[in-house]
Structures are given as C-alpha cells and as structure tokens.
Motif scaffolding. Structure first.
Motif, short mmCIF file in Angstrom:
data_model
loop_
_atom_site.label_atom_id
_atom_site.label_comp_id
_atom_site.label_asym_id
_atom_site.label_seq_id
_atom_site.Cartn_x
_atom_site.Cartn_y
_atom_site.Cartn_z
N PRO A 112 0.67 -1.23 -0.10
CA PRO A 112 0.08 -0.42 -0.01
C PRO A 112 0.69 1.15 0.03
O PRO A 112 1.93 1.87 0.52
CB PRO A 112 -0.64 -0.10 1.56
N THR A 162 -5.48 -0.34 0.69
CA THR A 162 -6.12 0.32 1.76
C THR A 162 -6.27 0.79 2.85
O THR A 162 -6.10 1.02 4.02
CB THR A 162 -7.43 1.31 1.22
N ALA A 206 -2.78 0.56 5.00
CA ALA A 206 -1.93 1.51 5.11
C ALA A 206 -2.85 2.82 6.26
O ALA A 206 -2.30 2.89 6.90
CB ALA A 206 -2.40 2.45 4.03
N ASP A 258 -0.77 11.60 2.15
CA ASP A 258 0.20 11.27 2.15
C ASP A 258 1.08 11.92 2.95
O ASP A 258 1.53 11.57 4.10
CB ASP A 258 0.69 10.19 0.67
N LEU A 297 1.12 4.21 1.64
CA LEU A 297 1.19 4.19 2.39
C LEU A 297 2.80 4.11 2.94
O LEU A 297 3.35 4.48 3.60
CB LEU A 297 0.73 4.68 3.46
N LEU A 298 2.43 2.90 3.06
CA LEU A 298 3.34 1.32 3.89
C LEU A 298 4.69 1.88 2.83
O LEU A 298 5.36 1.78 3.68
CB LEU A 298 2.86 0.62 3.48
#
Lengths: 308, 336
Positions: free
Chosen positions: A151, B270, B273, A239, A153-154
């Motif tokens: 993902p 999603t 995260a 983000d 953001l990760l």
C-alpha cells in the motif's frame, strides 16, 4: 436596425462558426466550466495558490513567532478570541492562520515536486515499456508490480525509514510510491495509440524511435496523464500530511499541515481549534483537487463522461 | 480450473521474490554499518563486532547473503527484534489478530453504509438525495483519516464521553487470548461486561478505518447500479409489474454486486495503510502501530520483516480475489 448587406455578413460569420470546430482550448473550457463542482474547486484552489504565494505579505503574523501571552487563544468569533488571531493560536502562541498559509506553500510544493518527480520518469518508463514490449517492457512492468504490492503509505513509510524523516525525503518517498500509476497509464495509452494509422504513417515516413515516442505518440496520451497528475497531487498532499502526522515527514517547527496536527493531539480536550483548522484545510484542499480531477477527466476524455 | 489457479500463482511468484529483494535491500540502504543497524548499537567492541558480523552472515558476498535470507524466510525465520529479542514472525502473529479484527469490523461498517447509500443514489439519480450522498462520498474519499479520528475522539470520547479514547478493552478485564479476536475472546471468557467494553473500544476505530472504503463502495455501487438499471431485463421486470424495491434489491443488485465485490477485495491495501494511522491514533495494539513504533525505535529487523509480511499478505489476498473472481466468472477463467 441592420441593412441587408450587414445581415448577410452576419450570416456568413455564423455559417463559418457552425462549420469550423471551436479551438481545443475553448472546447475544453466549455465542457469544464459546465461542471459546477469543478469550477468551485478551481476557484478554491486558485485562492489557495494565491494565499501560498503571497503568504509572506498576506499572513498577519510570522508562522514561527511565539506570542507568549496569547497561548491557545480561541478563534476570533468565539468568546475569548481576538481579531488579532483570526483562527486562534496554538500551544506555543503561534498564529494558526499564518501557519496554515505558510503550510500551503509546503503542501503545494510537496504536491508539485512529487508529481513532477514521478510523472517524468513514469512517462519515459511507460513509453519504453510500450515501445519495447519484450524483455525491457516486461522487466519494467514486473518492477512496478512489486511496488504496487505494498500500500502506498506503507511503501512511503518504508522509504522514509531508510532515508530518514524530513521534508525532502517525504517528497522523494511520495514520488517513488506514485511512480507505478504513471508508468502503467503511460504504457496503456501508448499501446492503444501504437496500432493507429497515424503512428504507422510517421514510422513509414522515417521517424525515429525517439521522435515517435515523444512527438507522435506522447501528445495523444496526455489527457489521462494530466488527470492522474491532478489526483496524484491530492494523494501526495494527503500522504505527506499522514507522514507528518506520524512524525516521519516534515519536522517541527515547519508549519506542514500534518505536522501541525501531530502536535495538536494533546489539546483535543482543551483547544478544539488547534485540531480542527489544519485538518479542515487538508480536507478542503483534497476535495478541491479530487473535484478538479473529475472535472478534467470529464472535459478531456468525453468517452468516460457518459458512464458516471 | 486447476490450470487457471496455477497460472495465477505463477504470475505472483516473481512479484513475491521482488518484494523479498526489496526487504533485503532495505537493511543495506540504511546509511551506516549494517552490523550496527542490525544490532542497534552505537558503540560496540571489536571482538563482539566480528562475531556479530559472522553470525549475521554480513561478511559474505551480497548474493550469498540474499540466498541465505531467502532460505531463512522459507524456514519461517523473518529475523529477530533488537528490542524484545522475539522472533519477528511471533510478534507479528500475536498482533495481527487485532489488526484483522479492526479491519473486518471496518469493512462490515463500510459495506453496511456504502451499499445502501450507493443504491439510494442510483435509484434517485439527479435528485437532492443523489447529490448529498455523492457529496458525502467525495468527502469521505478525501478524508485525512488521522484527523477524522481525532475529531471523532474529540466529539464522542471527550465531549460526550460515550466511547473510550484508546486501547482494545478496559484495564479491569484480563482476557486470556484464545483466538486473538477480542470480541470472541471476551464472550468465551464469560466475564460480565467484557464484551461490551471490547465493542465500545472497537466502534470509533472501525468507523475511522471504514470511512474511505465506505466512500469507494458507495461510488462503485452507484455507477454499477446505474449501468444495470439500464438493462432490458430491468424494463421487463418493471413491465411484469414487480415492485420498485423488489426490482432494485433482487434483480439489479445481484448483477451490480460483481464489480463492487472486486472493489471490496482491492480495499485490503487501503485498510492496511489506514490501519497504520488508525492504530496510532487509538493506541490499538496491531501491526500498524507495531511497524511505526519499530521505526522510531530503530528496530530495523522488525521493520524489514514487518514490511515483507504485510506485502506478502496483500499479494496473497489479491491473488485470492483474482482466483475467486475466476471461480465466479467463467469468462475470466477461460480468457487466453
């Protein structure tokens, strides 16, 4: 009152107008401005850009100056607030409005830099993948699949874990993370163009690979890329704010919106405005960018419009 | 069918190898000596350094190191935490149920609200109901969820005092972990009020985490519904005199669900995260918070293992969705 000769001239003009297509720009604007939401979003975004550029002049205070005698002053319209600090002050007595305006600079810069940093290599890689579909294209696409396995953001968190927190690394991380979407989009649109007659024609006319890629095919792939760029802008802001909130993005005392929220957490029971204002700014900005993206998509790609 | 499944798995293997390479490279890309990075020490005496170098295999050429890394992974060895000295995989497995429970509840919340909202908007297309629903969906879709969490805490926990601020359950209860799912464990323990406390703790995080998926589901349901409502068989059903509700719920929804289900499957990324942010706000003891805490503690083996495990999970779930889609829809199974 008009004379017969005037009438015919007007008629001719009208006929000419009816026969010729409107200029692409005009056609785009007509279609775009018919979308009320997108138009409002555009106005909001323009105001934000203006506030960011003119933050040095418009902002009532310096974003870092601490007014020790005005700690946690509520907004002007609440009891105890003062007109000196329209949106109130934070726990160190800094003016929230000024910080938000200067923060807009940071957020817009993060958006622009990370979109450019991922879009340009993304387009080149995507075109390469489309023009050399065998080993090079496959290699590029597999690499993108790997990046998509995490993902966004990760993956950004992982990149920041390696590079260390900070504003520059935030932009880099977001650029890296959003690369696959541009590569995939550029490749897919280039592939559909490649089979068309005009490409074959310019190939037969002796156009080299580079010319074919960037002069012939690329301009016809730009519409979806521009739309993706707008949406990428909004997710970059989101983000970056998330990274800032986690303490992995821009570091205090920089007035980045997410970073402001990270330090606001301790005041949820005493000073709602410290929490509310930065978040609302992020929310409105992201909504505006998403609306803009939708409007651009409808205007640039009429095929998709009828579906929604 | 079997060949379809095998083909799908074959496509995933290079991706998985790539992710292992990424996780492997992570340790070597961190500025500084990898031994110090892996041991988490600043000052280290030379003898201990040499033994650590040997034990971690960092004196070998990179490709040998990678090969050993892969072999270790295949034996379930994802490294050892510097801070707790526990194997990363064990920490992951202890914390994962908390994230899973939260994510499942978030998804249930998202479906319970998103599906009817999308249907409502589609059947009332162009009306004020449609505009309000889609406006809310756009807002939800654009929501910075870390802020959303703070606002909900401010409203429901601090001002109204309805829900607790953080954690999974009140400290007064000591629930032995059986399944790792607090809602099930509290029921099994038979302690009075424990289940209620666990549910109370779960509500806000689930709403926060479910907000973006809910918006996505609402938008997708609406457009899929609009597509289906245009079909001839809907007009036939209407001509037969069926009620409007029956047409929408029984006839249209079944066909509109197909793309919606795919979208739900794709929301796993999603959710994971979002879990990082949601768990940080609510001090929820799951893998998202674990990962962020490990980064700030410079516990790099955990960061490395955790990222690999999360990526593996995303890949597997996407694979599963892919395969299920093929099972439901023969056209996909037999394509090529």
């Amino acid at each position: 009152m008009s004379t017969p000769s005037n009438l015919t001239a007007a008629d001719q003009a009208a006929n000419a107008a009816a026969l010729s297509y409107p200029s692409p720009l005009k056609e785009f604007w007509q279609s775009f401005s018919a979308n009320r939401g997108a138009l409002i979003a555009l106005i909001f975004f323009a105001a934000l850009v203006l506030a960011a550029i003119l933050a040095g002049v418009l902002a009532p205070h310096s974003p870092t100056e601490q007014y020790r005698e005005h700690l946690l002053t509520p907004p002007a319209w609440v009891q105890g607030g003062s007109l000196q600090f329209l949106l109130g002050t934070d726990e160190l007595g800094r003016d929230i409005l000024s910080r938000l305006m200067h923060g807009a600079r940071l957020s817009l810069m993060i958006g622009v830099v990370s979109v450019v940093l991922s879009m340009l290599p993304g387009i080149v890689l995507g075109l390469l993948a489309a023009f050399y579909p065998t080993w090079l294209g496959n290699g590029i696409m597999r690499a993108m699949d790997i990046m998509l396995a995490l993902p966004s953001l990760l993956l950004a968190v992982a990149v920041v874990a390696v590079l260390g927190p900070g504003l520059v690394n935030t932009m880099l991380a977001i650029a890296i993370v959003s690369l696959p979407s541009y590569v995939r989009l550029a490749r897919a649109s280039a592939m559909t163009e490649l089979n068309k007659d005009y490409v074959v024609a310019s190939q037969l006319a002796g156009a080299g690979k580079l010319r074919l890629m960037f002069n012939t095919v690329l301009p016809n792939c730009m519409a979806p890329l521009i739309v993706q760029g707008t949406l990428g802008f909004s997710s970059a802001i989101l983000d970056a704010a998330a990274l800032g909130f986690l303490g992995l993005g821009a570091q205090p005392p920089l007035p980045e919106w997410g970073t402001m929220l990270a330090s606001a957490r301790d005041y949820i029971d005493s000073a709602w405005w410290v929490v509310t204002m930065p978040g609302l700014t992020i929310l409105f900005t992201v909504i505006a960018l998403n609306l803009l993206g939708d409007g651009l998509r409808d205007a640039l790609d009429p095929k998709l419009k009828k579906l929604a | 069918m079997l060949s379809f499944i095998l083909r799908r798995i074959a496509v995933v293997i290079p991706t998985f190898l790539g992710v292992t390479l990424l996780a492997f490279a992570l340790i070597h890309m961190i500025p500084g000596d990898p031994v110090l990075v892996m041991m988490g020490e600043r000052q280290i005496d030379p003898e201990f350094y040499a033994s650590a170098l040997k034990r971690l295999g960092l004196d070998q050429p990179l490709y040998v190191q990678y090969w050993h890394y892969l072999l270790n992974l295949l034996h379930g060895d994802f490294g050892t935490s510097i801070v707790s000295n526990e194997p990363v995989i064990r920490e992951f497995l202890t914390l994962f149920p908390a994230t899973l429970e939260l994510s499942l509840c978030a998804m249930i919340f998202a479906c319970l609200l998103g599906l009817p909202a999308g249907m409502l908007a589609a059947t009332r297309r162009g009306t004020i109901v449609d505009h309000v629903t889609m406006g809310s969906a756009l807002t939800g879709y654009s929501m910075p969820i870390f802020w959303w969490g703070l606002i909900l805490i401010m409203l429901f926990s601090v001002s109204l005092g309805w829900t607790p601020v953080s954690g999974r359950i009140s400290l007064e209860y000591d629930i032995p972990p059986v399944t790792g799912f607090m809602l099930i464990d509290t029921l099994l323990s038979g302690e009075e009020g424990a289940f209620k406390s666990a549910a109370h703790h779960l509500i806000l995080p689930a709403i926060v985490l479910g907000t973006i998926p809910m918006a996505v589901i609402a938008r997708m349901t609406r457009s899929a519904m609009l597509e289906v409502l245009r079909e001839d068989y809907i007009r036939t059903a209407r001509a037969k005199g069926l009620s409007r509700g029956r047409i929408v719920i029984v006839h249209a929804l079944r066909n509109a669900l197909m793309p919606v289900v795919t979208v739900i499957g794709l929301q796993i990324g999603t959710l994971l995260a979002g879990a990082v942010l949601t768990e940080t706000i609510f001090s929820w003891p799951g893998i998202g918070k674990w990962l962020i805490d490990s980064i700030s503690r410079r516990d790099y083996p955990v960061v490395q293992g955790g990222i690999l495990l999360i990526a593996t999970m995303v890949i597997s779930v996407n694979l599963l969705v892919d395969i299920l889609y093929g099972v439901i829809n023969p056209r996909i199974r037999h394509a090529r």
